[in-house]
Design a protein around this motif. Sequence first.
Motif, PDB file in Angstrom:
ATOM      1  N   PHE A 168      86.844-130.233 -42.718  1.00  0.00           N
ATOM      2  CA  PHE A 168      87.339-128.670 -43.257  1.00  0.00           C
ATOM      3  C   PHE A 168      86.456-127.827 -42.464  1.00  0.00           C
ATOM      4  O   PHE A 168      85.344-127.873 -42.364  1.00  0.00           O
ATOM      5  N   ILE A 169      87.169-126.722 -42.269  1.00  0.00           N
ATOM      6  CA  ILE A 169      86.407-125.175 -41.804  1.00  0.00           C
ATOM      7  C   ILE A 169      86.617-124.205 -42.743  1.00  0.00           C
ATOM      8  O   ILE A 169      87.941-123.912 -43.050  1.00  0.00           O
ATOM      9  N   ASP A 170      85.633-123.936 -43.456  1.00  0.00           N
ATOM     10  CA  ASP A 170      85.565-122.644 -44.445  1.00  0.00           C
ATOM     11  C   ASP A 170      86.252-121.474 -43.860  1.00  0.00           C
ATOM     12  O   ASP A 170      85.972-120.771 -42.802  1.00  0.00           O
ATOM     13  N   GLU A 171      87.540-121.070 -44.842  1.00  0.00           N
ATOM     14  CA  GLU A 171      87.977-119.823 -44.358  1.00  0.00           C
ATOM     15  C   GLU A 171      87.993-119.129 -45.850  1.00  0.00           C
ATOM     16  O   GLU A 171      88.719-117.805 -45.792  1.00  0.00           O
ATOM     17  N   GLY A 172      87.275-119.247 -46.771  1.00  0.00           N
ATOM     18  CA  GLY A 172      87.392-118.840 -48.202  1.00  0.00           C
ATOM     19  C   GLY A 172      86.542-117.636 -48.393  1.00  0.00           C
ATOM     20  O   GLY A 172      86.610-117.405 -49.746  1.00  0.00           O
ATOM     21  N   HIS A 173      85.632-117.479 -47.404  1.00  0.00           N
ATOM     22  CA  HIS A 173      84.410-116.637 -47.869  1.00  0.00           C
ATOM     23  C   HIS A 173      84.201-115.493 -46.773  1.00  0.00           C
ATOM     24  O   HIS A 173      82.942-115.353 -46.333  1.00  0.00           O
ATOM     25  N   ASN A 233      79.678-111.938 -47.883  1.00  0.00           N
ATOM     26  CA  ASN A 233      80.128-111.589 -49.258  1.00  0.00           C
ATOM     27  C   ASN A 233      81.047-110.383 -49.252  1.00  0.00           C
ATOM     28  O   ASN A 233      81.126-109.708 -47.750  1.00  0.00           O
ATOM     29  N   ALA A 234      81.999-109.984 -49.856  1.00  0.00           N
ATOM     30  CA  ALA A 234      83.198-109.157 -49.671  1.00  0.00           C
ATOM     31  C   ALA A 234      82.439-107.587 -49.337  1.00  0.00           C
ATOM     32  O   ALA A 234      83.149-106.936 -48.594  1.00  0.00           O
ATOM     33  N   ILE A 235      81.439-107.340 -49.924  1.00  0.00           N
ATOM     34  CA  ILE A 235      80.681-106.084 -49.506  1.00  0.00           C
ATOM     35  C   ILE A 235      80.328-105.807 -48.216  1.00  0.00           C
ATOM     36  O   ILE A 235      80.188-104.915 -47.757  1.00  0.00           O
ATOM     37  N   ASN A 236      80.195-106.902 -47.530  1.00  0.00           N
ATOM     38  CA  ASN A 236      79.654-106.735 -46.139  1.00  0.00           C
ATOM     39  C   ASN A 236      80.460-107.273 -44.969  1.00  0.00           C
ATOM     40  O   ASN A 236      80.364-107.162 -43.716  1.00  0.00           O
ATOM     41  N   ASN A 285      72.812-107.678 -48.749  1.00  0.00           N
ATOM     42  CA  ASN A 285      73.603-108.899 -48.277  1.00  0.00           C
ATOM     43  C   ASN A 285      73.619-109.968 -49.429  1.00  0.00           C
ATOM     44  O   ASN A 285      72.833-110.981 -49.292  1.00  0.00           O
ATOM     45  N   PRO A 286      74.287-109.539 -50.170  1.00  0.00           N
ATOM     46  CA  PRO A 286      74.308-110.927 -51.343  1.00  0.00           C
ATOM     47  C   PRO A 286      74.975-112.142 -51.012  1.00  0.00           C
ATOM     48  O   PRO A 286      75.557-112.088 -50.164  1.00  0.00           O
ATOM     49  N   SER A 287      74.593-113.275 -51.764  1.00  0.00           N
ATOM     50  CA  SER A 287      75.372-114.310 -51.514  1.00  0.00           C
ATOM     51  C   SER A 287      76.949-114.450 -51.311  1.00  0.00           C
ATOM     52  O   SER A 287      77.736-113.724 -52.137  1.00  0.00           O
ATOM     53  N   ALA A 288      77.418-115.124 -50.319  1.00  0.00           N
ATOM     54  CA  ALA A 288      78.825-115.411 -50.293  1.00  0.00           C
ATOM     55  C   ALA A 288      79.518-116.308 -51.103  1.00  0.00           C
ATOM     56  O   ALA A 288      80.738-116.467 -51.199  1.00  0.00           O
ATOM     57  N   PHE A 289      78.744-117.165 -51.780  1.00  0.00           N
ATOM     58  CA  PHE A 289      78.886-118.255 -52.736  1.00  0.00           C
ATOM     59  C   PHE A 289      78.569-118.067 -54.174  1.00  0.00           C
ATOM     60  O   PHE A 289      77.387-117.540 -54.379  1.00  0.00           O
ATOM     61  N   ASP A 333      74.662-117.208 -38.797  1.00  0.00           N
ATOM     62  CA  ASP A 333      73.942-116.318 -37.839  1.00  0.00           C
ATOM     63  C   ASP A 333      72.920-115.146 -38.552  1.00  0.00           C
ATOM     64  O   ASP A 333      72.431-115.375 -39.487  1.00  0.00           O
ATOM     65  N   HIS A 334      72.536-114.258 -37.780  1.00  0.00           N
ATOM     66  CA  HIS A 334      71.442-113.214 -38.051  1.00  0.00           C
ATOM     67  C   HIS A 334      72.141-112.297 -39.164  1.00  0.00           C
ATOM     68  O   HIS A 334      73.421-112.624 -39.540  1.00  0.00           O
ATOM     69  N   MET A 335      71.620-111.374 -39.675  1.00  0.00           N
ATOM     70  CA  MET A 335      71.938-110.498 -40.728  1.00  0.00           C
ATOM     71  C   MET A 335      73.169-110.120 -40.400  1.00  0.00           C
ATOM     72  O   MET A 335      73.517-109.468 -39.325  1.00  0.00           O
ATOM     73  N   PRO A 336      74.326-109.871 -41.343  1.00  0.00           N
ATOM     74  CA  PRO A 336      74.044-110.068 -42.749  1.00  0.00           C
ATOM     75  C   PRO A 336      74.648-111.520 -43.159  1.00  0.00           C
ATOM     76  O   PRO A 336      74.394-111.971 -44.469  1.00  0.00           O
ATOM     77  N   MET A 337      75.046-112.476 -42.245  1.00  0.00           N
ATOM     78  CA  MET A 337      75.449-113.801 -42.439  1.00  0.00           C
ATOM     79  C   MET A 337      74.263-114.588 -43.158  1.00  0.00           C
ATOM     80  O   MET A 337      74.631-115.392 -44.009  1.00  0.00           O
ATOM     81  N   ALA A 338      73.031-114.412 -42.424  1.00  0.00           N
ATOM     82  CA  ALA A 338      71.934-115.403 -42.868  1.00  0.00           C
ATOM     83  C   ALA A 338      71.565-115.060 -44.250  1.00  0.00           C
ATOM     84  O   ALA A 338      71.381-115.841 -45.349  1.00  0.00           O
ATOM     85  N   GLY A 339      71.722-113.877 -44.909  1.00  0.00           N
ATOM     86  CA  GLY A 339      71.516-113.192 -46.256  1.00  0.00           C
ATOM     87  C   GLY A 339      72.532-113.650 -47.079  1.00  0.00           C
ATOM     88  O   GLY A 339      72.436-114.225 -48.159  1.00  0.00           O
ATOM     89  N   ALA A 340      74.004-113.716 -46.534  1.00  0.00           N
ATOM     90  CA  ALA A 340      75.113-114.394 -47.428  1.00  0.00           C
ATOM     91  C   ALA A 340      74.885-116.031 -47.592  1.00  0.00           C
ATOM     92  O   ALA A 340      75.369-116.371 -48.724  1.00  0.00           O
ATOM     93  N   ALA A 341      74.245-116.574 -46.764  1.00  0.00           N
ATOM     94  CA  ALA A 341      74.059-118.168 -47.070  1.00  0.00           C
ATOM     95  C   ALA A 341      72.852-118.587 -47.293  1.00  0.00           C
ATOM     96  O   ALA A 341      72.455-119.704 -47.648  1.00  0.00           O
ATOM     97  N   LYS A 342      71.764-117.509 -47.718  1.00  0.00           N
ATOM     98  CA  LYS A 342      70.383-117.782 -48.078  1.00  0.00           C
ATOM     99  C   LYS A 342      70.542-118.927 -49.244  1.00  0.00           C
ATOM    100  O   LYS A 342      69.511-119.834 -49.420  1.00  0.00           O
ATOM    101  N   ASP A 343      71.142-118.421 -50.209  1.00  0.00           N
ATOM    102  CA  ASP A 343      71.035-119.214 -51.529  1.00  0.00           C
ATOM    103  C   ASP A 343      71.124-120.704 -51.323  1.00  0.00           C
ATOM    104  O   ASP A 343      70.804-121.680 -52.077  1.00  0.00           O
ATOM    105  N   LEU A 344      72.654-120.752 -50.648  1.00  0.00           N
ATOM    106  CA  LEU A 344      73.130-122.096 -50.507  1.00  0.00           C
ATOM    107  C   LEU A 344      72.251-122.904 -49.554  1.00  0.00           C
ATOM    108  O   LEU A 344      72.102-124.243 -49.800  1.00  0.00           O
TER     109      LEU A 344
END
Length: 303
Positions: free
Chosen positions: A44-49, A98-101, A109-113, A136-147
Amino acid sequence: MKKLILVCMALLPFCSFSQQVADTTYNPKIKHPLYAFGQGPVVFIDEGHHNFHTKEGRYKAFSKLLERDGYHVKAYSGQFKEKQLAEGKILVISNALNAINVRDWTLPNPSAFTKAEIASITQWVHSGGRLFLIADHMPMAGAAKDLALAFGFEFTNGFAMDTIHKGPAYFNMKDKTLSKNSITKGRNTNESVEQIVSFTGQAFKIPNDATPILTFNKNFVNMLPNKAWVFDEKTTKYNVEGWSQGAYKTYGKGKIVVFGEAAMFSAQLAGTKKIKMGMNNEIAPENYQLLLNIMHWLDGVFE
């Protein structure tokens, strides 16, 4: 007052995100495909976030390579739930947002999940699932930080920059920034890799039970701006020698591979001049083999 330092200019054309398109001509030779075409397990390749990289988008070369190795590659849409995850063997999450970014690459850069999704993914992996997490770098790193933290990996929402050479980062066996391990060795000597190139990304800390793949040397600093690619004298920065940009570990009955840079596994044409960026760039001829080796390790081909 000093002018803003736009470090992206030193990395052009690797920063023209709005003009990055898949290189559909990239087609490296696979001498010994793992499976007959279409006979491998589901990936699976994620396309829902709000993912920056998708199966038919900027990760088209990624998905095509896996398909030529015999995997059945499918897009995963919607939220992560154990029942749906159980339909595949390997889950690839690359640059979720996350939708806001989606169009605003400034803080926060809140969590994407959601917390429920993170619980579902960790339980799925613990029960035997295989996760390839790329942020990747900001903002993607922030979005995946919690996971990432749920598995013990500490992401930093910044940019890992080479202060000496600028531009892409080179990791090789000679200076031990590329580690010799099950993944870099591959199935045989023909599949072993000696040098890997990344195109900017984040630096992260790995847990004690993880094995490093890419390790930064003393030349690299982490820069944490308030807006992606915009740096000035007030930008927080510190050395990240010994930190990672790629690592892996087992988790319960499952496995996880984590990377802090996504373009290295793509094949893209950047900017108006269509400069090659990723596996298709002549400076990164072994990147595609590393990708195959990662998938094979996740698949259980070798330990």
